[in-house]
Scaffold this active site. Structure first.
Site, mmCIF file in Angstrom:
data_model
loop_
_atom_site.group_PDB
_atom_site.id
_atom_site.type_symbol
_atom_site.label_atom_id
_atom_site.label_comp_id
_atom_site.label_asym_id
_atom_site.label_seq_id
_atom_site.Cartn_x
_atom_site.Cartn_y
_atom_site.Cartn_z
ATOM 1 N N GLU A 1 -10.646 -5.951 -6.334
ATOM 2 C CA GLU A 1 -10.179 -5.719 -4.953
ATOM 3 C C GLU A 1 -11.432 -5.659 -4.070
ATOM 4 O O GLU A 1 -11.660 -6.537 -3.240
ATOM 5 C CB GLU A 1 -9.373 -4.417 -4.856
ATOM 6 C CG GLU A 1 -8.887 -4.096 -3.444
ATOM 7 C CD GLU A 1 -8.187 -2.728 -3.343
ATOM 8 O OE1 GLU A 1 -8.318 -1.896 -4.265
ATOM 9 O OE2 GLU A 1 -7.522 -2.500 -2.300
ATOM 10 N N HIS B 1 2.363 1.411 -4.154
ATOM 11 C CA HIS B 1 2.092 2.817 -4.463
ATOM 12 C C HIS B 1 3.120 3.651 -3.715
ATOM 13 O O HIS B 1 3.164 3.611 -2.472
ATOM 14 C CB HIS B 1 0.682 3.201 -4.018
ATOM 15 C CG HIS B 1 -0.382 2.358 -4.640
ATOM 16 N ND1 HIS B 1 -1.092 2.752 -5.755
ATOM 17 C CD2 HIS B 1 -0.852 1.121 -4.323
ATOM 18 C CE1 HIS B 1 -1.956 1.807 -6.085
ATOM 19 N NE2 HIS B 1 -1.820 0.802 -5.238
ATOM 20 N N ASP C 1 1.459 -3.044 -1.361
ATOM 21 C CA ASP C 1 0.422 -2.049 -1.694
ATOM 22 C C ASP C 1 0.762 -0.672 -1.117
ATOM 23 O O ASP C 1 1.308 0.166 -1.824
ATOM 24 C CB ASP C 1 -0.954 -2.536 -1.220
ATOM 25 C CG ASP C 1 -2.111 -1.940 -2.006
ATOM 26 O OD1 ASP C 1 -1.862 -1.211 -2.980
ATOM 27 O OD2 ASP C 1 -3.278 -2.223 -1.650
ATOM 28 N N ASP C 2 0.428 -0.432 0.141
ATOM 29 C CA ASP C 2 0.666 0.874 0.800
ATOM 30 C C ASP C 2 1.250 0.608 2.185
ATOM 31 O O ASP C 2 0.567 0.762 3.208
ATOM 32 C CB ASP C 2 -0.662 1.633 0.919
ATOM 33 C CG ASP C 2 -1.301 1.866 -0.431
ATOM 34 O OD1 ASP C 2 -0.834 2.753 -1.150
ATOM 35 O OD2 ASP C 2 -2.243 1.134 -0.775
ATOM 36 N N HIS D 1 3.506 -4.513 -6.803
ATOM 37 C CA HIS D 1 2.301 -3.726 -6.481
ATOM 38 C C HIS D 1 2.594 -2.868 -5.255
ATOM 39 O O HIS D 1 2.424 -3.307 -4.122
ATOM 40 C CB HIS D 1 1.119 -4.676 -6.242
ATOM 41 C CG HIS D 1 -0.189 -3.984 -6.005
ATOM 42 N ND1 HIS D 1 -1.404 -4.572 -6.305
ATOM 43 C CD2 HIS D 1 -0.496 -2.770 -5.494
ATOM 44 C CE1 HIS D 1 -2.387 -3.746 -5.985
ATOM 45 N NE2 HIS D 1 -1.851 -2.639 -5.481
HETATM 46 N N1 ADE Z 1 -4.365 3.553 -4.226
HETATM 47 C C1 ADE Z 1 -3.469 3.240 -3.295
HETATM 48 N N2 ADE Z 1 -3.730 2.031 -2.782
HETATM 49 C C2 ADE Z 1 -4.822 1.566 -3.430
HETATM 50 C C3 ADE Z 1 -5.568 0.370 -3.350
HETATM 51 N N3 ADE Z 1 -5.269 -0.619 -2.513
HETATM 52 N N4 ADE Z 1 -6.639 0.243 -4.167
HETATM 53 C C4 ADE Z 1 -6.961 1.220 -5.007
HETATM 54 N N5 ADE Z 1 -6.283 2.348 -5.118
HETATM 55 C C5 ADE Z 1 -5.217 2.530 -4.338
HETATM 56 ZN ZN ZN Z 2 -2.869 -0.947 -4.949
#
Ligand code: ADE
Ligand code: ZN
Length: 335
Positions: A201, A20, A279-280, A18
């Site tokens: 989420e 992005h 995630d990010d 997971h």
């Molecule tokens: N796009 C990038 N990170 C995200 C996240 N945590 N939830 C939803 N969309 C995303």
């Molecule tokens: Zn995500």
């Protein structure tokens, strides 16, 4: 801290499910690309960036994240972004990755779908040959846009199906339930793609049910709201449905007020197939190792739990049984 230290967690063989790619854009690369492409940014210094990266919820973050992505224009930019992420993976002994990308964020700005996917794919191919990191790519639809827009994006992806393993669903969750995308996910499955979706989420457990039933996902991204629904938890356990959990993301976006409140290890002990992911990472304060370290620091995670989390990721990945067996052996040999 528990029995584990940073070095043990950094060297632990890991798999990321997971991530992005646009969320791995570090401020330094963002500034370099802004200069290279003559794009104006609202920040003049790293301090200003750090000030802006304070979020109260998912939407706060998404506004900043889409703005950051505006520095990505050329195929080489997408290559550089992906390569920087893979280099970080090598430093942290992440052996296999299944990253997301958001084509609509770029095609809406007039960038060709081919520019985006060719840059990413070239870096992933180099990642395998030069760094030994295997990968499978996942195309995410933006759920705040219409299903018709997602259908156009899927059509653009048809010539590149050999470079894609699955489709996913991300962006603003509340008010955009999975079933809004039933038709485009059905078409993706007909094309031979697997499916995943962000669900639970910030949204309710009900969205996890519809991701499972309407979108027929192979994994649920996040899924932390499952703990509010006992029947759902039981269903996740009996079906072995994986959840891709992102601890630092959840605390940065205030899904949990503090890491000590996070339920990932409780779910692990209940027998839910939970995994750990970043995630990010450029926005949430860390990559894979830092996410594991946070669980060791705040939840006294044991070595056995850390290895079980990685084993779950291997089991839940989209690679062949033979490749899974090889990774499980590498993990088992790590002490
Ligand atoms: N796009 C990038 N990170 C995200 C996240 N945590 N939830 C939803 N969309 C995303
Ligand atoms: Zn995500």
């Amino acid at each position: 801290m528990s029995e584990i230290n940073f070095d043990w967690l950094n060297k632990l063989p890991k798999v990321e499910l997971h991530l992005h790619l646009e969320g791995s854009l570090e401020p330094q690369l963002m500034f370099a690309l802004a200069k290279r492409n003559s794009v104006d940014l609202p920040y003049k210094s790293l301090e200003q960036v750090q000030e802006a990266y304070q979020f109260n919820n998912l939407q706060d973050f998404l506004n900043i994240y889409y703005q950051g992505a505006e520095v990505l224009l050329l195929e080489q930019d997408f290559y550089d972004l992906t390569w920087a992420y893979l280099s970080k993976c090598q430093q942290q002994n992440v052996l296999h990755v299944e990253p997301f990308f958001d084509p609509q964020t770029h095609t809406a700005r007039g960038i060709d779908f081919s520019t985006v996917i060719n840059g990413i794919n070239r870096a992933l191919v180099d990642g395998e040959s030069k760094l030994g990191i295997s990968s499978e790519l996942i195309l995410c639809f933006l759920r705040h846009l219409s299903e018709d827009d997602a259908l156009i994006t899927l059509q653009q992806a048809v010539p590149y199906l050999d470079k894609l393993k699955a489709v996913g669903l991300d962006s603003s969750e509340k008010g955009h339930p999975p079933e809004k995308f039933s038709r485009v996910f059905a078409k993706a499955r007909e094309l031979g793609l697997l499916t995943v979706a962000h669900a639970g989420e910030e949204g309710p457990a009900e969205y996890i049910w519809t991701a499972l039933n309407d979108l027929q996902v192979s994994r649920v991204d996040h899924g932390v709201s499952a703990t509010s629904d006992q029947a759902l938890l039981a269903h996740l356990i009996t079906t072995g449905m994986p959840l891709t959990i992102c601890p630092l993301s959840n605390t940065k976006l205030k899904v949990f007020s503090d890491m000590s409140e996070h339920t990932v290890l409780e779910m692990l002990e209940l027998g839910v197939c939970v995994t750990v992911n970043s995630d990010d990472p450029a926005y949430f304060g860390g990559y894979m190792t830092e996410n594991f370290v946070a669980l060791a620091d705040s939840l006294a995670m044991t070595k056995a739990q850390a290895k079980q989390l990685v084993s779950n990721s291997i089991k839940s990945s989209f690679i062949s049984l033979e490749s899974k067996d090889k990774l499980q052996q590498i993990l088992a040999d790590y002490i």
